[in-house]
Enzyme design. Structure first.
Site, PDB file in Angstrom:
ATOM      1  N   ASP A  63      28.885  -0.442 -72.802  1.00 17.97           N
ATOM      2  CA  ASP A  63      29.601   0.579 -71.890  1.00 17.97           C
ATOM      3  C   ASP A  63      28.572   1.568 -71.721  1.00 17.97           C
ATOM      4  O   ASP A  63      27.982   2.281 -72.707  1.00 17.97           O
ATOM      5  CB  ASP A  63      30.791   1.066 -72.878  1.00 17.97           C
ATOM      6  CG  ASP A  63      31.745   2.326 -72.103  1.00 17.97           C
ATOM      7  OD1 ASP A  63      31.230   2.805 -70.992  1.00 17.97           O
ATOM      8  OD2 ASP A  63      32.639   2.331 -72.503  1.00 17.97           O
ATOM      9  N   VAL A  64      28.259   1.871 -70.378  1.00 18.09           N
ATOM     10  CA  VAL A  64      27.178   2.885 -70.095  1.00 18.09           C
ATOM     11  C   VAL A  64      27.599   4.287 -70.580  1.00 18.09           C
ATOM     12  O   VAL A  64      26.682   4.986 -70.700  1.00 18.09           O
ATOM     13  CB  VAL A  64      27.035   2.981 -68.688  1.00 18.09           C
ATOM     14  CG1 VAL A  64      26.526   1.441 -68.258  1.00 18.09           C
ATOM     15  CG2 VAL A  64      27.948   3.154 -67.607  1.00 18.09           C
ATOM     16  N   ASN A  90      23.740   1.820 -61.538  1.00 19.10           N
ATOM     17  CA  ASN A  90      24.783   1.399 -60.488  1.00 19.10           C
ATOM     18  C   ASN A  90      26.241   1.604 -60.960  1.00 19.10           C
ATOM     19  O   ASN A  90      27.141   1.671 -60.239  1.00 19.10           O
ATOM     20  CB  ASN A  90      24.431   0.093 -60.303  1.00 19.10           C
ATOM     21  CG  ASN A  90      25.468  -0.689 -59.450  1.00 19.10           C
ATOM     22  OD1 ASN A  90      25.602  -0.293 -58.050  1.00 19.10           O
ATOM     23  ND2 ASN A  90      26.204  -1.655 -59.962  1.00 19.10           N
ATOM     24  N   SER A 143      26.685   7.881 -53.653  1.00 12.77           N
ATOM     25  CA  SER A 143      27.699   7.797 -52.310  1.00 12.77           C
ATOM     26  C   SER A 143      27.589   8.699 -51.513  1.00 12.77           C
ATOM     27  O   SER A 143      27.118   9.562 -51.548  1.00 12.77           O
ATOM     28  CB  SER A 143      29.081   7.784 -53.058  1.00 12.77           C
ATOM     29  OG  SER A 143      30.023   7.619 -52.236  1.00 12.77           O
ATOM     30  N   SER A 145      30.182   9.768 -50.813  1.00 14.38           N
ATOM     31  CA  SER A 145      31.035  10.815 -51.380  1.00 14.38           C
ATOM     32  C   SER A 145      30.261  11.959 -52.088  1.00 14.38           C
ATOM     33  O   SER A 145      30.871  12.817 -52.594  1.00 14.38           O
ATOM     34  CB  SER A 145      31.917  10.135 -52.353  1.00 14.38           C
ATOM     35  OG  SER A 145      32.728   9.343 -51.557  1.00 14.38           O
ATOM     36  N   TYR A 156      35.955  11.957 -58.751  1.00 19.11           N
ATOM     37  CA  TYR A 156      34.794  11.012 -58.547  1.00 19.11           C
ATOM     38  C   TYR A 156      33.644  11.829 -57.526  1.00 19.11           C
ATOM     39  O   TYR A 156      32.532  11.416 -57.788  1.00 19.11           O
ATOM     40  CB  TYR A 156      35.511   9.882 -57.920  1.00 19.11           C
ATOM     41  CG  TYR A 156      34.569   8.784 -57.299  1.00 19.11           C
ATOM     42  CD1 TYR A 156      33.984   7.911 -58.202  1.00 19.11           C
ATOM     43  CD2 TYR A 156      34.195   8.576 -55.758  1.00 19.11           C
ATOM     44  CE1 TYR A 156      33.156   6.582 -57.322  1.00 19.11           C
ATOM     45  CE2 TYR A 156      33.292   7.856 -55.409  1.00 19.11           C
ATOM     46  CZ  TYR A 156      32.784   6.927 -56.215  1.00 19.11           C
ATOM     47  OH  TYR A 156      31.920   5.883 -55.783  1.00 19.11           O
ATOM     48  N   LYS A 160      29.356  11.885 -58.167  1.00 17.33           N
ATOM     49  CA  LYS A 160      28.339  11.127 -57.148  1.00 17.33           C
ATOM     50  C   LYS A 160      27.481  12.185 -56.661  1.00 17.33           C
ATOM     51  O   LYS A 160      26.144  11.846 -56.385  1.00 17.33           O
ATOM     52  CB  LYS A 160      29.167  10.518 -55.902  1.00 17.33           C
ATOM     53  CG  LYS A 160      29.833   9.221 -56.359  1.00 17.33           C
ATOM     54  CD  LYS A 160      28.873   8.183 -56.777  1.00 17.33           C
ATOM     55  CE  LYS A 160      29.278   7.155 -57.789  1.00 17.33           C
ATOM     56  NZ  LYS A 160      28.394   6.118 -58.047  1.00 17.33           N
ATOM     57  N   THR A 188      31.869   2.826 -47.251  1.00 13.92           N
ATOM     58  CA  THR A 188      32.770   2.346 -48.077  1.00 13.92           C
ATOM     59  C   THR A 188      32.472   0.659 -47.964  1.00 13.92           C
ATOM     60  O   THR A 188      32.073   0.108 -46.632  1.00 13.92           O
ATOM     61  CB  THR A 188      34.225   2.269 -47.282  1.00 13.92           C
ATOM     62  OG1 THR A 188      34.402   3.604 -47.455  1.00 13.92           O
ATOM     63  CG2 THR A 188      35.249   1.501 -48.178  1.00 13.92           C
ATOM     64  N   ASN A 194      37.531  -1.088 -54.497  1.00 19.62           N
ATOM     65  CA  ASN A 194      38.358  -0.477 -53.580  1.00 19.62           C
ATOM     66  C   ASN A 194      39.206  -1.435 -53.144  1.00 19.62           C
ATOM     67  O   ASN A 194      39.757  -1.065 -51.970  1.00 19.62           O
ATOM     68  CB  ASN A 194      37.394   0.454 -52.187  1.00 19.62           C
ATOM     69  CG  ASN A 194      36.643  -0.580 -51.856  1.00 19.62           C
ATOM     70  OD1 ASN A 194      36.747  -1.863 -52.096  1.00 19.62           O
ATOM     71  ND2 ASN A 194      35.382  -0.017 -51.408  1.00 19.62           N
TER      72      ASN A 194
END
Ligand SMILES: NC(=O)C1=CN([C@@H]2O[C@H](COP(=O)(O)OP(=O)(O)OC[C@H]3O[C@@H](n4cnc5c(N)ncnc54)[C@H](O)[C@@H]3O)[C@@H](O)[C@H]2O)C=CC1
Ligand SMILES: C[C@H](O)[C@@H]1OC(=O)[C@H](O)[C@@H]1O
Length: 253
Positions: A63-64, A90, A143, A145, A156, A160, A188, A194
């Site tokens: 788990d990062v 990533n 992203s 985003s 989120y 990013k 996207t 997603n």
């Protein structure tokens, strides 16, 4: 081949963008190390595909968001592959949720995986590259985003933006060691992250309508930009961010 005999490591390489980048790195001549939270059995086909390219493959489950994973991953890379040249942060999650009633656990988990996880991993990779003394390349999957907002992504988008900023500051901190740090900013891209959101076909059509190239992205659309930034073709590129969004960001009216 752009990455001949390099060691390429990536987090979240079991699926989506990470898997596409890992496979392209092997095609471009790199040995590939992957860490992801899923069990090794589900990654076996990817490891087999890397080995079928004549390259070495390593997998570490972890788990990062736990900082020990970063140390474990770098240690395994050095023991099994003998060095590290290109590191890609990533792994990420995007649990879509409205703002006003966002549960604190969802915020804490998203920040933990996306931002803290990236920080732990990039720091560990950078320390390894500094100790090797031969430079390197670090790429983070940020992203679009990082630059724009989303009503269901208030927990989120700051992660990013943080990753984008982490690459800028790391580029400054690590330039003297010959380590380049850059980010890719996907628009996207159709992946598991997603799938549910895009099952709303009206929303999907509206999103496609905003993209000048007329389609959503595929994971493979990110593989080339990631490999390029990791390669010597980008040897004077650091602190940069590359939008990979079909032109969505610049499409104002
Ligand atoms: N798909 C998209 O539209 C976009 C994705 N991104 C970013 O791209 C990155 C990759 O996402 P996708 O390939 O789209 O999604 P994905 O869901 O297909 O892949 C994400 C990978 O990260 C792994 N992962 C999740 N939590 C983890 C953890 N705690 N520790 C280790 N591994 C973990 C998953 O198991 C999975 O293999 C993410 O950082 C995401 O934020 C950025 C912009 C757009
Ligand atoms: C997961 C979303 O489809 C995706 O995540 C991002 O970072 C993009 O901006 C999209 O919203």
């Amino acid at each position: 081949m752009l990455l001949k005999d390099k060691v390429f490591a990536i987090t979240g390489g079991a699926a989506g963008i990470g898997r596409a980048a890992a496979l392209e790195a092997a095609r471009q001549g790199a040995d590939v190390a992957i860490t992801d939270i899923v069990p090794e059995e589900s990654v076996q086909p990817i490891l087999d595909a890397i080995r079928a390219e004549g390259r070495r493959a390593l997998y570490l489950q972890g788990d990062v968001s736990a900082h020990e994973t970063a140390t474990r991953f770098i240690t395994a890379i050095i023991e099994e592959l003998g060095g590290l040249d290109i590191f890609v942060s990533n792994a990420g999650i995007c649990p879509f949720h409205a703002f006003l009633d966002l549960p604190p656990e969802t915020l804490i988990k998203t920040v933990g995986v996306n931002l803290l996880g990236a920080y732990f991993m990039v720091q560990a990779a950078a320390n390894q590259m500094v100790s090797q003394g031969r430079g390197g390349a670090i790429i983070a999957v940020s992203s679009i985003s990082a630059l724009v907002g989303g009503a269901y992504q208030t927990h989120y988008t700051p992660t990013k933006a943080g990753i984008h900023s982490l690459m800028q500051s790391s580029a400054v901190a690590l330039g003297k060691f010959g380590i380049r740090c850059n980010s890719v900013l996907p628009g996207t891209i159709r992946t598991a992250i997603n799938k549910e959101d895009l099952s709303d076909k009206t929303k999907e059509e509206a999103m496609i309508g905003r993209i000048p190239l007329g389609r959503l992205g595929a994971p493979e659309d990110l593989a080339g930009p990631i490999v390029f930034l990791g390669s010597s073709m980008a040897s004077y590129v650091t602190g940069a961010s590359l939008l990979v969004d079909g032109g969505c960001f610049v499409n104002l009216q």
